[in-house]
Design an enzyme around this catalytic site. Structure first.
Site, short mmCIF file in Angstrom:
data_model
loop_
_atom_site.label_atom_id
_atom_site.label_comp_id
_atom_site.label_asym_id
_atom_site.label_seq_id
_atom_site.Cartn_x
_atom_site.Cartn_y
_atom_site.Cartn_z
N ARG A 55 -1.74 7.14 1.50
CA ARG A 55 -1.36 8.20 2.45
C ARG A 55 -0.38 7.68 3.49
O ARG A 55 0.67 8.26 3.74
CB ARG A 55 -2.62 8.75 3.15
CG ARG A 55 -3.43 9.70 2.31
CD ARG A 55 -4.72 10.09 3.02
NE ARG A 55 -5.64 8.97 3.07
CZ ARG A 55 -6.65 8.80 2.23
NH1 ARG A 55 -6.89 9.69 1.30
NH2 ARG A 55 -7.45 7.75 2.30
N MET A 56 -0.71 6.55 4.11
CA MET A 56 0.18 5.99 5.13
C MET A 56 1.43 5.40 4.49
O MET A 56 2.54 5.53 5.03
CB MET A 56 -0.56 4.90 5.94
CG MET A 56 -1.45 5.44 7.03
SD MET A 56 -0.56 6.46 8.20
CE MET A 56 0.67 5.34 8.81
N GLY A 83 -11.33 2.06 13.87
CA GLY A 83 -10.80 0.92 14.64
C GLY A 83 -10.32 1.37 16.02
O GLY A 83 -10.45 0.64 17.00
N THR A 84 -9.79 2.59 16.09
CA THR A 84 -9.30 3.10 17.38
C THR A 84 -10.46 3.31 18.36
O THR A 84 -10.37 2.95 19.53
CB THR A 84 -8.56 4.44 17.17
OG1 THR A 84 -7.57 4.24 16.18
CG2 THR A 84 -7.95 4.95 18.45
N LYS A 93 -12.02 8.56 4.70
CA LYS A 93 -11.94 7.32 5.51
C LYS A 93 -13.14 6.44 5.18
O LYS A 93 -14.27 6.91 5.13
CB LYS A 93 -11.90 7.67 7.01
CG LYS A 93 -11.74 6.44 7.87
CD LYS A 93 -11.28 6.76 9.26
CE LYS A 93 -11.20 5.54 10.15
NZ LYS A 93 -10.20 4.56 9.69
N THR A 99 -3.93 -1.69 8.68
CA THR A 99 -5.25 -1.57 8.03
C THR A 99 -6.38 -1.78 9.04
O THR A 99 -6.26 -2.61 9.93
CB THR A 99 -5.34 -2.64 6.90
OG1 THR A 99 -4.23 -2.42 6.02
CG2 THR A 99 -6.64 -2.56 6.14
N THR A 100 -7.46 -1.03 8.87
CA THR A 100 -8.61 -1.17 9.77
C THR A 100 -9.85 -1.60 8.98
O THR A 100 -9.83 -1.63 7.75
CB THR A 100 -8.91 0.16 10.49
OG1 THR A 100 -9.26 1.15 9.51
CG2 THR A 100 -7.73 0.65 11.30
N ASN A 138 -4.40 1.38 15.71
CA ASN A 138 -3.75 2.67 15.92
C ASN A 138 -2.33 2.42 16.42
O ASN A 138 -2.13 1.82 17.46
CB ASN A 138 -4.51 3.52 16.93
CG ASN A 138 -4.05 4.97 16.89
OD1 ASN A 138 -2.87 5.25 16.98
ND2 ASN A 138 -4.99 5.88 16.74
N HIS A 193 -12.60 11.99 11.60
CA HIS A 193 -11.57 11.69 10.59
C HIS A 193 -11.87 12.40 9.28
O HIS A 193 -13.00 12.85 9.05
CB HIS A 193 -11.49 10.18 10.32
CG HIS A 193 -10.74 9.43 11.39
ND1 HIS A 193 -11.35 8.94 12.50
CD2 HIS A 193 -9.41 9.12 11.51
CE1 HIS A 193 -10.45 8.34 13.28
NE2 HIS A 193 -9.26 8.43 12.69
N GLY A 195 0.86 -1.20 0.00
CA GLY A 195 0.00 0.00 0.00
C GLY A 195 0.89 1.24 0.00
O GLY A 195 0.50 2.30 0.48
P1 NAD Z 1 -5.07 5.03 1.19
O1 NAD Z 1 -6.35 4.74 0.46
O2 NAD Z 1 -4.44 6.36 1.04
O3 NAD Z 1 -3.96 3.94 0.81
C1 NAD Z 1 -4.23 2.58 0.63
C2 NAD Z 1 -3.27 2.07 -0.44
O4 NAD Z 1 -3.44 0.65 -0.53
C3 NAD Z 1 -3.54 2.66 -1.83
O5 NAD Z 1 -2.35 3.15 -2.41
C4 NAD Z 1 -4.10 1.47 -2.60
O6 NAD Z 1 -3.81 1.52 -3.99
C5 NAD Z 1 -3.36 0.32 -1.91
N1 NAD Z 1 -4.00 -0.97 -2.17
C6 NAD Z 1 -5.31 -1.29 -2.17
N2 NAD Z 1 -5.48 -2.58 -2.52
C7 NAD Z 1 -4.24 -3.10 -2.73
C8 NAD Z 1 -3.75 -4.37 -3.10
N3 NAD Z 1 -4.58 -5.39 -3.37
N4 NAD Z 1 -2.42 -4.54 -3.22
C9 NAD Z 1 -1.55 -3.52 -3.00
N5 NAD Z 1 -1.96 -2.27 -2.64
C10 NAD Z 1 -3.28 -2.07 -2.51
O7 NAD Z 1 -5.40 4.73 2.72
P2 NAD Z 1 -4.57 5.19 4.02
O8 NAD Z 1 -5.12 6.46 4.56
O9 NAD Z 1 -3.11 5.08 3.76
O10 NAD Z 1 -5.05 4.06 5.06
C11 NAD Z 1 -4.84 2.69 4.81
C12 NAD Z 1 -5.42 1.87 5.94
O11 NAD Z 1 -4.72 2.16 7.14
C13 NAD Z 1 -6.89 2.19 6.27
O12 NAD Z 1 -7.53 1.00 6.65
C14 NAD Z 1 -6.80 3.14 7.46
O13 NAD Z 1 -7.96 3.14 8.28
C15 NAD Z 1 -5.62 2.55 8.17
N6 NAD Z 1 -4.89 3.45 9.07
C16 NAD Z 1 -4.39 2.87 10.19
C17 NAD Z 1 -3.63 3.60 11.06
C18 NAD Z 1 -3.00 2.92 12.24
O14 NAD Z 1 -2.33 3.58 13.06
N7 NAD Z 1 -3.19 1.61 12.38
C19 NAD Z 1 -3.37 4.97 10.81
C20 NAD Z 1 -3.90 5.54 9.66
C21 NAD Z 1 -4.65 4.75 8.78
#
Ligand code: NAD
Length: 266
Positions: free
Chosen positions: A15-16, A161-162, A155, A95-96, A120, A151, A11
């Site tokens: 963003r992350m 999830g948090t 989202k 991922t959440t 989180n 958020h 991924g």
């Molecule tokens: P985002 O949509 O910006 O990024 C997700 C990325 O995953 C995209 O680039 C997408 O193309 C890629 N992707 C999707 N399907 C794929 C696959 N089959 N193979 C490879 N890549 C694939 O989302 P984000 O804001 O970066 O958030 C991602 C996840 O992380 C969300 O579930 C979000 O809730 C979670 N998140 C968790 C925390 C934490 O601390 N645990 C913090 C922020 C976000």
């Protein structure tokens, strides 16, 4: 512990993912081996000199010493977890939005190969999670518990999830099940609030990185514990710290960020 932790970011164009790639590239304790994302995105520049792939399994096979870090979608992360179990690759999942069935499957994978999942990864939220049971018990049942999360507009899952983790921590401190006590919608003539309720409300809009407030609403006073993420860097730093910790763990159970901070605080 290896001096350098090798990582694969799945991924990596999100963003992350971008934040993680930047940090891993710039911190000497990490080596960014591969970035994985959907094939249709790979034409745009990733800005890195490492492998750029659309196949997480190929990245894991090419870099067998690396820890994989997944910030994608629940379905994509389940595919990653299946491959990681098959190839014995330690996996950190941020991922959440997983269903209960998907969470059970993650627990199964974690018995085969090390998996850490946390909704989180920030240190602040995890310290708050550690404190919440103590606070809930000290205040006692006269204090109603309500949780609010806010958020950005993109989202996909709600409540966050948090917020669910905070709700679980509060519910289990009262020996309740969150599933039976959670109130995520109040609308219409719904009557008075019950004693056995934990409200969780989700707000969405703009580019808010993440705000969580836990309220204890008691007789004549309100206590609010609030965590506000100003940037995604906290989450990314936490995920890298988790990867460093996970590389030395054996499979057995699904680890969480709580395991990382408890060991580091102890
Ligand atoms: P985002 O949509 O910006 O990024 C997700 C990325 O995953 C995209 O680039 C997408 O193309 C890629 N992707 C999707 N399907 C794929 C696959 N089959 N193979 C490879 N890549 C694939 O989302 P984000 O804001 O970066 O958030 C991602 C996840 O992380 C969300 O579930 C979000 O809730 C979670 N998140 C968790 C925390 C934490 O601390 N645990 C913090 C922020 C976000």
């Amino acid at each position: 512990m290896n001096a350098i932790t090798k990582v694969i970011i799945i991924g990596g164009y999100g963003r992350m993912g971008k934040m993680l790639c930047d940090l891993a590239r710039n911190e000497s304790a990490f080596e960014l081996c591969a970035v994985v994302d959907r094939k249709e995105l790979l034409d745009s520049a990733s800005g890195c000199e490492c492998d750029v792939m659309s196949d997480a399994g190929e990245a894991m096979r090419t870099h067998p010493e690396a820890v994989a870090i997944d910030f994608t979608t629940p379905d994509a992360a389940m595919d990653t977890a299946g491959l990681a179990a098959l190839l014995s690759t330690p996996l950190v999942i941020g991922t959440t939005g997983f269903s209960e069935e998907q969470k059970s499957k993650l627990e199964e994978f974690a018995r085969v190969s090390p998996v850490l999942w946390s909704a989180n990864m920030s240190i602040g939220v995890n310290v708050l999670l550690d404190l919440l049971p103590r606070l809930t018990k000290a205040l006692g049942p006269a204090y109603d518990i309500e949780i609010m999360e806010m958020h950005h507009r993109r989202k996909k899952d709600a409540p966050s999830g948090t917020a669910l983790m905070l709700g679980e921590a509060a519910a289990s401190s009262r020996s309740w099940s969150l599933g039976q006590t959670r109130r995520s919608c109040r609308d219409g003539l719904i009557g008075e609030r019950g004693d056995r309720e934990i409200g969780i409300q989700a707000l969405r809009g703009g580019d808010v990185v993440g705000i969580h407030s836990v309220y204890f609403l008691g007789p004549g006073e309100i206590i609010e514990i609030r965590h506000q993420a100003e940037t995604r860097e906290n989450f990314a730093q936490g995920a890298l710290r988790a990867a460093r910790w996970l590389q030395d763990q054996t499979p057995g159970r699904l680890y969480s960020m709580q395991d990382v901070i408890r060991e580091e605080i102890a």
